[in-house]
Scaffold this active site. Structure first.
Site, short mmCIF file in Angstrom:
data_model
loop_
_atom_site.label_atom_id
_atom_site.label_comp_id
_atom_site.label_asym_id
_atom_site.label_seq_id
_atom_site.Cartn_x
_atom_site.Cartn_y
_atom_site.Cartn_z
N HIS A 12 45.99 -1.04 53.81
CA HIS A 12 45.05 -0.72 52.73
C HIS A 12 45.53 -1.36 51.43
O HIS A 12 46.56 -2.04 51.41
CB HIS A 12 44.84 0.80 52.59
N HIS A 16 49.18 -0.96 50.21
CA HIS A 16 50.14 -1.87 50.86
C HIS A 16 50.01 -3.27 50.26
O HIS A 16 51.00 -3.97 50.05
CB HIS A 16 49.87 -1.99 52.36
N CYS A 46 58.71 16.70 58.56
CA CYS A 46 57.29 16.34 58.38
C CYS A 46 57.07 15.03 59.11
O CYS A 46 57.69 14.01 58.77
CB CYS A 46 56.93 16.19 56.91
N CYS A 97 55.70 12.10 56.94
CA CYS A 97 56.74 11.45 56.11
C CYS A 97 57.84 10.84 56.99
O CYS A 97 58.62 10.03 56.51
CB CYS A 97 57.46 12.44 55.22
N HIS A 111 52.44 15.89 51.83
CA HIS A 111 51.19 15.92 52.58
C HIS A 111 50.50 17.27 52.58
O HIS A 111 49.38 17.38 53.09
CB HIS A 111 51.44 15.46 54.02
N LYS A 167 46.87 6.25 54.13
CA LYS A 167 46.16 6.23 55.39
C LYS A 167 45.56 7.57 55.74
O LYS A 167 44.67 7.67 56.54
CB LYS A 167 47.12 5.78 56.49
N1 MSP Z 1 58.01 2.52 57.06
C1 MSP Z 1 58.43 3.05 55.80
C2 MSP Z 1 59.26 2.02 55.04
C3 MSP Z 1 60.50 1.58 55.74
S1 MSP Z 1 61.35 0.34 54.83
C4 MSP Z 1 62.81 0.18 55.60
C5 MSP Z 1 57.20 3.40 54.97
N2 MSP Z 1 56.05 2.83 55.34
S2 MSP Z 1 54.62 3.07 54.63
O1 MSP Z 1 53.70 2.25 55.32
O2 MSP Z 1 54.34 4.48 54.57
O3 MSP Z 1 54.80 2.61 53.14
C6 MSP Z 1 55.30 1.34 52.86
C7 MSP Z 1 55.23 1.04 51.39
O4 MSP Z 1 53.87 1.01 50.98
C8 MSP Z 1 55.95 2.07 50.52
O5 MSP Z 1 56.81 1.41 49.62
C9 MSP Z 1 54.84 2.72 49.76
O6 MSP Z 1 55.20 3.09 48.45
C10 MSP Z 1 53.80 1.61 49.72
N3 MSP Z 1 52.50 2.18 49.47
C11 MSP Z 1 51.74 2.95 50.31
N4 MSP Z 1 50.66 3.40 49.62
C12 MSP Z 1 50.71 2.93 48.34
C13 MSP Z 1 49.90 3.01 47.22
N5 MSP Z 1 48.78 3.71 47.21
N6 MSP Z 1 50.28 2.32 46.12
C14 MSP Z 1 51.41 1.53 46.08
N7 MSP Z 1 52.20 1.45 47.12
C15 MSP Z 1 51.91 2.18 48.23
O7 MSP Z 1 57.34 4.14 54.01
#
Ligand code: MSP
Length: 541
Positions: A51, A54, A159, A162, A179, A330
């Site tokens: 999304h 990311h 969780c 998380c 969450h 998500k």
């Molecule tokens: N899998 C773990 C990271 C492991 S790194 C060794 C994880 N994954 S995640 O998919 O949940 O999130 C990945 C990154 O995306 C995180 O740094 C998170 O902050 C970022 N973001 C997810 N949603 C976001 C926003 N809405 N805004 C900005 N960044 C966001 O955590």
């Protein structure tokens, strides 16, 4: 609620001027002794599709990677997917697939999203790859041999969303503090990492490397978490099989975070190519979101120490992109696919907006109205309009051949904009760098309005004004290239410059006077045609 998420964390930045040659690019005007830059994004969970949140994270890393390449540094840019853990296993089961089938499909969607956004990563790591399993086993095997891992019984709350354990006191009325969903009770025999042994070493590392976690507020958060006392943590799981097998106990797999963090080492040859590892690890910069500070700024440096390697040079923490005040994620309904935005606005406009709108380190509010307004103001009315009017007047007054720049006020405006943009990019602040570049665009438009070359007789004065405007466009295509690679290459081509912006070396190439004159200038179609908010919103319903 937004700030409750991460236990007092940490972070601050960058391994800039640290010890012996590690770190990032030096400031403008300093001698450049560091010529390498390794930048990583977190690896994304594949429980659902990519999304815009990311995309925001990956775009920032991409722009920084591109900037350092423009600086003439050797860059290694890594992103990828985090494919183990309960959350992913549950998503696969819900879809009626094996975890491997599911992760193959979802991981490909991340790769595709990054292609659509012109992400220039040098590698894409998947934690299900053999190379990664081997390096996790080597890394954690070393920590085990070094005596920092021991068997014990874990009892506590977890969780799944998380993929994180919580102490009773951290729960929000018994639920996960992020969450707001029920947590699960776990009680198992597994292995613990002796995190408590690293309290003092971590504090000294923070003191000796004041730039290792940025911004400063996140560094403080991390440090106060450490000073609050660290407890040993469970790092393996007996009850699940979807993970990397513990090499000394085949009945267990590593807890997903312990496997995930090691991706940063796997991709640069940890355990298999010592020279490659020694080349890249000292210049490692991790860009992460603010909710995963504890993992990157407490656990990870401690694990590195336990395995006998230095902690990363820098952890750079960004905020969240919010929609209507909520984190885009998500599990919420307001998720927006990056490909929808690209379809509406074009890849360069999406990149520009996301990088320009939210200072790295702060939270940002994302809205369609916001992106439409910025697109029209900055791209259609400012950059697009400058290019169109200069090309038109060069056509009518100079026979379509761009003259060489004059000197005067624009030259000094440009010099100030270049200095500020270079400093901001070097400091990992894309929004400030773009702000500086757009100041030059606005001043150039103002200069044209003041001198009105379209009304004047052809001659040296008109030539000097138009040449200066072309030179400003050339400089802007360099300063903004990390954010908008295709649009900047197109501006470069239309003003007649040979090659591409990225074959230039900054800051030298951005010095005033680089536009040689005598080049054919092409008007072409509007680079950024104006958009009405109805138009963009329509595609989204
Ligand atoms: N899998 C773990 C990271 C492991 S790194 C060794 C994880 N994954 S995640 O998919 O949940 O999130 C990945 C990154 O995306 C995180 O740094 C998170 O902050 C970022 N973001 C997810 N949603 C976001 C926003 N809405 N805004 C900005 N960044 C966001 O955590």
């Amino acid at each position: 609620m937004l700030d409750v998420e991460s236990p007092p964390g940490l972070s601050r930045g960058a391994g800039r001027d640290l010890v012996a040659g590690r770190g990032r690019a030096p400031r403008v005007g300093t001698l450049r002794s560091v010529s390498r830059y390794y930048i990583t994004t977190p690896i994304y969970y594949v429980n659902d599709a990519p999304h815009v949140g990311h995309a925001y994270a990956t775009l920032n890393a991409d722009a920084l990677a591109r900037w350092h390449r423009l600086r003439g540094e050797e860059v290694f840019f890594l992103t990828g997917t985090d494919e183990h853990g309960l959350k992913v296993a549950q998503a696969a089961a819900a879809a009626g697939m094996t975890p491997q089938e599911w992760t193959d499909r979802l991981s490909a969607r991340f790769e595709e999203a990054w292609r659509e956004l012109s992400i220039s990563n040098d590698d894409f790591i998947r934690t299900t790859e053999e190379r990664h399993h081997r390096s996790v086993q080597a890394f954690l095997g070393t920590i085990y041999e070094n005596g920092y891992i021991y068997p014990s019984t874990y009892r506590g709350w977890y969780c799944v969303a998380c993929e994180q354990y919580y102490a009773e006191a951290e729960l929000a009325e018994g639920d996960c503090p992020i969450h707001a969903r029920p947590v699960q009770w776990y009680e198992e025999e597994n292995y613990f990492f002796r995190l408590s042994a690293f309290e003092e070493r971590l504090v000294s590392w923070y003191e000796e490397n004041p730039e290792a976690v940025r911004p400063g507020s996140k560094r403080k958060e991390a440090l106060s978490f450490i000073k609050g006392g660290l407890q040993d943590i469970s790092i393996t799981r007996r009850s699940i099989t979807w993970g990397v097998q513990v090499p000394w106990d085949h009945d267990q797999v590593f807890y997903v975070w312990y496997d995930a963090l090691v991706n940063y080492l796997t991709a640069i040859g940890y355990g298999v190519d010592a020279e490659r590892f020694a080349t890249w690890w000292p210049v490692a910069h991790h860009l992460i979101g603010k909710e995963i500070i504890r993992f990157h700024c407490v656990w990870w440096p401690a694990m590195c120490m336990a395995a006998g390697i230095d902690p990363p040079a820098e952890v750079l923490v960004h905020g969240w992109l919010l929609v209507g005040g909520e984190k885009m994620s998500k599990s919420s309904l307001n998720q927006i696919a990056p490909s929808d935005l690209v379809a509406d606005f074009g890849v360069d406009a999406v990149r520009y907006h996301l990088l320009r709108d939210t200072p790295l380190g702060s939270d940002g509010d994302f809205s369609y109205e916001g992106i439409v307004a910025r697109y029209n103001a900055d791209l259609a009315n400012n950059l697009g309009n400058l290019l169109a009017r200069v090309a038109t007047v060069v056509g009518s007054r100079c026979g379509g051949v761009g003259p060489a720049p004059g000197g005067g006020r624009l030259a000094s405006v440009a010099a100030a904009a270049v200095a500020e943009a270079v400093e901001a990019w070097d400091d990992s602040q894309p929004h400030r760098a773009l702000e500086a570049a757009w100041r030059l665009i606005r001043e150039t438009n103002a200069e044209l309005e003041a001198t009105e070359p379209w009304k004047a007789e052809p001659g040296p004065e008109v030539d000097a004004v138009l040449g200066s405007a072309l030179e400003a466009l050339r400089i802007v295509s360099l300063l903004a290239w990390p954010a908008m690679p295709s649009a900047c290459s197109e501006v470069w081509r239309r003003i007649g410059m040979p090659g591409h912006p990225e074959s230039s070396r900054l800051p030298e190439a951005a010095a005033w006077g680089g536009y040689p004159g005598g080049l054919g200038v092409e008007k072409g179609k509007p680079l950024f045609p104006r958009i009405s908010s109805g138009q963009a919103g329509a595609a989204r319903g």
